[in-house]
Design a protein around this motif. Sequence first.
Motif, PDB file in Angstrom:
ATOM      1  N   ARG A  12       0.828  -1.211   0.000  1.00 32.35           N
ATOM      2  CA  ARG A  12       0.000   0.000   0.000  1.00 32.35           C
ATOM      3  C   ARG A  12       0.861   1.259   0.000  1.00 32.35           C
ATOM      4  NH1 ARG A  12      -5.410  -1.192   2.233  1.00 32.35           N
ATOM      5  NH2 ARG A  12      -5.490  -3.447   2.429  1.00 32.35           N
ATOM      6  N   ALA A  13       1.930   1.252   0.783  1.00 27.73           N
ATOM      7  CA  ALA A  13       2.809   2.418   0.855  1.00 27.73           C
ATOM      8  C   ALA A  13       3.518   2.652  -0.477  1.00 27.73           C
ATOM      9  CB  ALA A  13       3.824   2.237   1.982  1.00 27.73           C
ATOM     10  N   ALA A  14       3.955   1.584  -1.138  1.00 26.91           N
ATOM     11  CA  ALA A  14       4.626   1.730  -2.437  1.00 26.91           C
ATOM     12  C   ALA A  14       3.671   2.285  -3.483  1.00 26.91           C
ATOM     13  CB  ALA A  14       5.191   0.386  -2.885  1.00 26.91           C
ATOM     14  N   ARG A  15       2.445   1.810  -3.467  1.00 23.07           N
ATOM     15  CA  ARG A  15       1.445   2.334  -4.408  1.00 23.07           C
ATOM     16  C   ARG A  15       1.149   3.802  -4.122  1.00 23.07           C
ATOM     17  NH1 ARG A  15      -2.338  -2.002  -6.586  1.00 23.07           N
ATOM     18  NH2 ARG A  15      -1.267  -3.943  -6.114  1.00 23.07           N
ATOM     19  N   THR A  16       1.043   4.148  -2.855  1.00 23.84           N
ATOM     20  CA  THR A  16       0.798   5.535  -2.477  1.00 23.84           C
ATOM     21  C   THR A  16       1.945   6.429  -2.924  1.00 23.84           C
ATOM     22  OG1 THR A  16      -0.541   4.860  -0.594  1.00 23.84           O
ATOM     23  CG2 THR A  16       0.382   7.087  -0.518  1.00 23.84           C
ATOM     24  N   PHE A  17       3.195   5.969  -2.739  1.00 21.27           N
ATOM     25  CA  PHE A  17       4.363   6.724  -3.170  1.00 21.27           C
ATOM     26  C   PHE A  17       4.300   6.992  -4.671  1.00 21.27           C
ATOM     27  CE2 PHE A  17       8.604   7.022  -4.936  1.00 21.27           C
ATOM     28  CZ  PHE A  17       9.189   7.990  -4.133  1.00 21.27           C
ATOM     29  N   ALA A  18       4.035   5.940  -5.442  1.00 16.67           N
ATOM     30  CA  ALA A  18       3.996   6.087  -6.896  1.00 16.67           C
ATOM     31  C   ALA A  18       2.871   7.022  -7.333  1.00 16.67           C
ATOM     32  CB  ALA A  18       3.831   4.719  -7.550  1.00 16.67           C
ATOM     33  N   GLN A  19       1.709   6.903  -6.726  1.00 19.82           N
ATOM     34  CA  GLN A  19       0.581   7.752  -7.092  1.00 19.82           C
ATOM     35  C   GLN A  19       0.840   9.210  -6.729  1.00 19.82           C
ATOM     36  OE1 GLN A  19      -2.538   5.751  -5.002  1.00 19.82           O
ATOM     37  NE2 GLN A  19      -2.751   4.162  -6.554  1.00 19.82           N
ATOM     38  N   ALA A  20       1.408   9.448  -5.562  1.00 23.48           N
ATOM     39  CA  ALA A  20       1.688  10.826  -5.147  1.00 23.48           C
ATOM     40  C   ALA A  20       2.764  11.452  -6.022  1.00 23.48           C
ATOM     41  CB  ALA A  20       2.105  10.857  -3.677  1.00 23.48           C
ATOM     42  N   LEU A  21       3.792  10.682  -6.378  1.00 24.47           N
ATOM     43  CA  LEU A  21       4.837  11.207  -7.245  1.00 24.47           C
ATOM     44  C   LEU A  21       4.286  11.501  -8.630  1.00 24.47           C
ATOM     45  CD1 LEU A  21       7.797  11.992  -7.497  1.00 24.47           C
ATOM     46  CD2 LEU A  21       8.292   9.636  -8.147  1.00 24.47           C
ATOM     47  N   LEU A  22       3.453  10.618  -9.140  1.00 26.12           N
ATOM     48  CA  LEU A  22       2.843  10.834 -10.441  1.00 26.12           C
ATOM     49  C   LEU A  22       1.947  12.070 -10.436  1.00 26.12           C
ATOM     50  CD1 LEU A  22       2.477   9.776 -13.310  1.00 26.12           C
ATOM     51  CD2 LEU A  22       0.579   8.405 -12.479  1.00 26.12           C
TER      52      LEU A  22
END
Length: 98
Positions: A13-23
């Motif tokens: 979940r944290a990795a997905r959140t990181f990618a979405q926020a960076l995008l």
Amino acid sequence: MWTRIFWIDAADRAARTFAQALLATITIGDAVYSVDWHAGLGIAVTATIASVLTSIATSKVGASGTPAVVIPAVDATPAATADTHTPAHREVKEWPTS
């Protein structure tokens, strides 16, 4: 919260959140070299920390041993439709080959 599966789910979940926020910090029309990467990474890291803290805070809310807030359904059968004459499955027809 003290299980291996909890931390695997929380990390996912944290990795997905990181990618979405960076995008989300990369706006449409900006070239990659003109993006403020320092600010974007700061936002993504902050969102990742919030995701991990949310997983920890909700560890006793949903299914036991997972960071999920929603408890999975016990019975996964589809709900009854209003039309009782409709079959539960749909027939698949093949296209003519000639």
